[in-house]
Design a protein around this motif. Structure first.
Motif, short mmCIF file in Angstrom:
data_model
loop_
_atom_site.label_atom_id
_atom_site.label_comp_id
_atom_site.label_asym_id
_atom_site.label_seq_id
_atom_site.Cartn_x
_atom_site.Cartn_y
_atom_site.Cartn_z
N MET A 1 -37.08 -57.77 -7.00
CA MET A 1 -36.37 -57.50 -5.75
C MET A 1 -34.94 -57.07 -6.05
SD MET A 1 -36.05 -61.42 -4.38
CE MET A 1 -35.43 -62.73 -5.45
N ASP A 2 -34.41 -56.20 -5.21
CA ASP A 2 -33.07 -55.66 -5.41
C ASP A 2 -32.13 -56.16 -4.32
OD1 ASP A 2 -34.09 -54.25 -7.50
OD2 ASP A 2 -34.25 -52.35 -6.43
N ARG A 3 -30.87 -56.32 -4.72
CA ARG A 3 -29.80 -56.65 -3.77
C ARG A 3 -28.59 -55.79 -4.13
NH1 ARG A 3 -33.54 -58.55 -1.91
NH2 ARG A 3 -33.95 -60.63 -1.08
N THR A 4 -27.84 -55.37 -3.14
CA THR A 4 -26.63 -54.59 -3.36
C THR A 4 -25.43 -55.38 -2.86
OG1 THR A 4 -27.80 -52.48 -3.14
CG2 THR A 4 -25.40 -52.45 -2.87
N ILE A 5 -24.45 -55.57 -3.73
CA ILE A 5 -23.24 -56.29 -3.36
C ILE A 5 -22.08 -55.29 -3.29
CG2 ILE A 5 -24.06 -58.44 -4.38
CD1 ILE A 5 -22.22 -57.98 -6.73
N LYS A 6 -21.14 -55.57 -2.41
CA LYS A 6 -20.00 -54.67 -2.17
C LYS A 6 -18.72 -55.37 -2.62
CE LYS A 6 -17.67 -52.24 1.64
NZ LYS A 6 -17.69 -52.00 3.11
N LEU A 7 -18.00 -54.73 -3.55
CA LEU A 7 -16.80 -55.31 -4.13
C LEU A 7 -15.59 -54.44 -3.80
CD1 LEU A 7 -18.29 -56.12 -7.64
CD2 LEU A 7 -18.03 -57.71 -5.72
N LYS A 8 -14.55 -55.06 -3.27
CA LYS A 8 -13.29 -54.34 -2.99
C LYS A 8 -12.48 -54.26 -4.28
CE LYS A 8 -9.16 -54.63 -0.08
NZ LYS A 8 -8.45 -55.43 0.96
N LEU A 9 -12.04 -53.05 -4.64
CA LEU A 9 -11.38 -52.82 -5.92
C LEU A 9 -9.86 -52.78 -5.79
CD1 LEU A 9 -13.70 -50.02 -7.39
CD2 LEU A 9 -13.92 -52.51 -7.59
N GLU A 10 -9.21 -53.30 -6.81
CA GLU A 10 -7.75 -53.25 -6.90
C GLU A 10 -7.37 -52.57 -8.20
OE1 GLU A 10 -6.43 -57.24 -6.62
OE2 GLU A 10 -7.20 -57.56 -4.58
N MET A 11 -6.35 -51.70 -8.14
CA MET A 11 -5.93 -50.94 -9.32
C MET A 11 -4.55 -50.36 -9.08
SD MET A 11 -8.39 -47.67 -8.62
CE MET A 11 -9.51 -48.70 -7.65
N PRO A 12 -3.85 -49.94 -10.15
CA PRO A 12 -2.56 -49.27 -9.98
C PRO A 12 -2.72 -47.93 -9.27
CG PRO A 12 -2.88 -50.00 -12.25
CD PRO A 12 -4.19 -50.15 -11.56
N ASN A 13 -1.63 -47.40 -8.73
CA ASN A 13 -1.68 -46.13 -8.00
C ASN A 13 -2.16 -44.98 -8.89
OD1 ASN A 13 -0.82 -47.21 -5.57
ND2 ASN A 13 1.34 -46.94 -6.06
N GLU A 14 -1.79 -45.01 -10.16
CA GLU A 14 -2.23 -43.96 -11.07
C GLU A 14 -3.74 -43.95 -11.21
OE1 GLU A 14 -1.63 -42.54 -15.75
OE2 GLU A 14 -0.56 -44.29 -14.96
N GLY A 15 -4.33 -45.14 -11.36
CA GLY A 15 -5.78 -45.23 -11.45
C GLY A 15 -6.45 -44.79 -10.17
N LYS A 16 -5.84 -45.10 -9.04
CA LYS A 16 -6.40 -44.70 -7.74
C LYS A 16 -6.42 -43.18 -7.61
CE LYS A 16 -5.55 -47.41 -4.34
NZ LYS A 16 -4.92 -48.14 -3.21
N GLU A 17 -5.36 -42.52 -8.04
CA GLU A 17 -5.32 -41.06 -7.97
C GLU A 17 -6.36 -40.44 -8.89
OE1 GLU A 17 -3.65 -39.11 -5.89
OE2 GLU A 17 -3.00 -40.98 -4.93
N LEU A 92 -15.94 -34.29 1.18
CA LEU A 92 -14.90 -34.37 0.16
C LEU A 92 -14.89 -35.72 -0.54
CD1 LEU A 92 -12.56 -32.63 -0.97
CD2 LEU A 92 -11.05 -33.81 0.64
N PHE A 93 -15.03 -36.81 0.25
CA PHE A 93 -14.93 -38.15 -0.31
C PHE A 93 -16.23 -38.93 -0.16
CE2 PHE A 93 -10.30 -37.44 0.66
CZ PHE A 93 -9.88 -37.43 -0.66
N SER A 148 -11.10 -43.28 2.89
CA SER A 148 -9.88 -42.47 3.00
C SER A 148 -8.97 -42.94 4.13
CB SER A 148 -10.24 -41.00 3.20
OG SER A 148 -11.05 -40.83 4.35
N ARG A 149 -9.54 -43.56 5.14
CA ARG A 149 -8.72 -44.01 6.27
C ARG A 149 -7.78 -45.14 5.84
NH1 ARG A 149 -11.67 -45.43 11.81
NH2 ARG A 149 -11.97 -43.16 11.67
N ASN A 150 -8.29 -46.07 5.03
CA ASN A 150 -7.48 -47.21 4.60
C ASN A 150 -7.03 -47.10 3.15
OD1 ASN A 150 -7.81 -48.73 7.12
ND2 ASN A 150 -9.95 -48.92 6.50
N ASP A 151 -7.36 -46.00 2.48
CA ASP A 151 -6.99 -45.76 1.09
C ASP A 151 -7.45 -46.92 0.20
OD1 ASP A 151 -5.87 -44.29 -1.00
OD2 ASP A 151 -3.94 -45.32 -0.85
N LEU A 152 -8.75 -47.23 0.30
CA LEU A 152 -9.34 -48.32 -0.48
C LEU A 152 -10.59 -47.84 -1.18
CD1 LEU A 152 -9.05 -51.25 2.12
CD2 LEU A 152 -7.65 -50.95 0.06
N PHE A 153 -10.85 -48.42 -2.35
CA PHE A 153 -12.08 -48.13 -3.09
C PHE A 153 -12.99 -49.36 -3.05
CE2 PHE A 153 -9.71 -44.65 -5.01
CZ PHE A 153 -10.71 -43.67 -5.15
N TYR A 154 -14.29 -49.09 -2.94
CA TYR A 154 -15.29 -50.15 -2.98
C TYR A 154 -16.36 -49.77 -4.00
CZ TYR A 154 -13.26 -51.80 1.40
OH TYR A 154 -12.39 -52.27 2.35
#
Length: 294
Positions: A1-17, A92-93, A148-154
């Motif tokens: 059986m499969d499960r998908t988990i969602k993780l909020k990512l944190e990183m420096p601005n350079e990594g985000k770009e 685009l995103f 893109s609305r909240n400028d966050l990566f998951y």
């Protein structure tokens, strides 16, 4: 059986770009590959690879080869899904797929290294308490999603474990309906005035907002539709959980194939019929029962 988990990512601005550029370029390659497959009427990964890989690598050398192959695979699957009847396109995103070669996830220390157009990017995350039960499972795939609305990566990580062996043969029959979301053969009904009133409230709000026809009304309508969708999902989760925890081993649901194309009984009935996700309830019962060996 499969499960998908969602993780909020944190990183420096350079990594985000770097990851933003990677997401944009991945989706650009997706569209290039999809256009070739559509124009040549093929979704074969092998033929599309031989026809496009070299040119794409020359045009976009900064995109890792594994991500080029990932974009090709996703595009081929999309072409196959629509049976080449239309051209699938990524925004685009749009979320992008990562395989094990381009991402390393270390749950015990709460970080991952992700390939980008400018080398590896280290991202950190906090694992919610509920997800800890899945950490011993095998990692199958992952997808990077940019809000893109909240400028966050998951990061969406799909994990797999062996399903418990089913046992027992006591059967519970389940009907799904409009007045009662679910009716079980042991004489248990799932519905209450709260669900009925909430559904009526959203129907009234949609009617009022649609009559305005303004841009702000359309934005509000989209916002309300999200609230209603989350409400339906929450109710279906609760109903499915209560059903699978009953002392039965097999759950038999009525066949609702073609129910939406059968003879209708008026505008009000049609609205109520289309306003509930019966298939979602079935899927929730299916995966929750599988986890319990039912």
């Amino acid at each position: 059986m499969d499960r998908t988990i969602k993780l909020k990512l944190e990183m420096p601005n350079e990594g985000k770009e770097n990851l933003k550029q990677t997401v944009v370029l991945f989706n650009h390659v997706f569209n290039e590959v999809a256009s070739y497959g559509f124009n040549n009427h093929t979704h074969s990964k092998v033929s599309i690879h031989h026809a496009t890989y070299k040119d794409i690598r020359e045009l976009h050398p900064e995109l890792p080869s594994s991500l080029v192959q990932g974009a090709r695979d996703v595009a081929c699957e999309a072409l196959k899904g629509v049976k080449l009847k239309r051209l699938p396109q990524s925004h685009l995103f749009s979320a992008i797929r990562y395989n094990k070669r381009v991402i390393r996830i270390v749950f015990e220390h709460g970080y991952a290294t992700v390939a980008s157009v400018n080398g590896r990017v280290k991202v950190c995350f906090t694992i919610p308490k509920y997800y800890e039960q899945y950490l011993g499972w095998e990692i199958r795939s992952s997808a990077l999603n940019y809000d893109s609305r909240n400028d966050l990566f998951y990061l969406h990580v799909t994990l797999r474990a062996e399903s418990p062996k089913p046992s027992g043969n006591t059967v519970l029959g389940i009907d799904r309906g409009i007045v009662n979301v679910a009716v079980c053969s042991n004489n248990v009904f799932f519905n209450d005035s709260g669900v009925k009133n909430t559904r009526a409230k959203y129907a009234y709000l949609r009617k009022e907002i649609q009559s305005k026809g303004t841009k702000s009304a359309k934005r509000l309508l989209k916002k309300i539709s999200g609230r209603e969708r989350r409400f339906v999902t929450d109710v279906n989760h609760h109903i499915a959980k209560e059903i699978v925890n009953m002392p039965f081993d097999v759950f038999a649901l009525e066949d609702l194939t073609s129910i939406r194309v059968q003879k209708r009984r008026g505008k009000n009935f049609n609205r109520k019929l289309n306003n509930w996700s019966f298939y979602q309830l079935e899927q929730f019962i299916r995966y929750k029962a599988e986890a319990l060996g039912k």
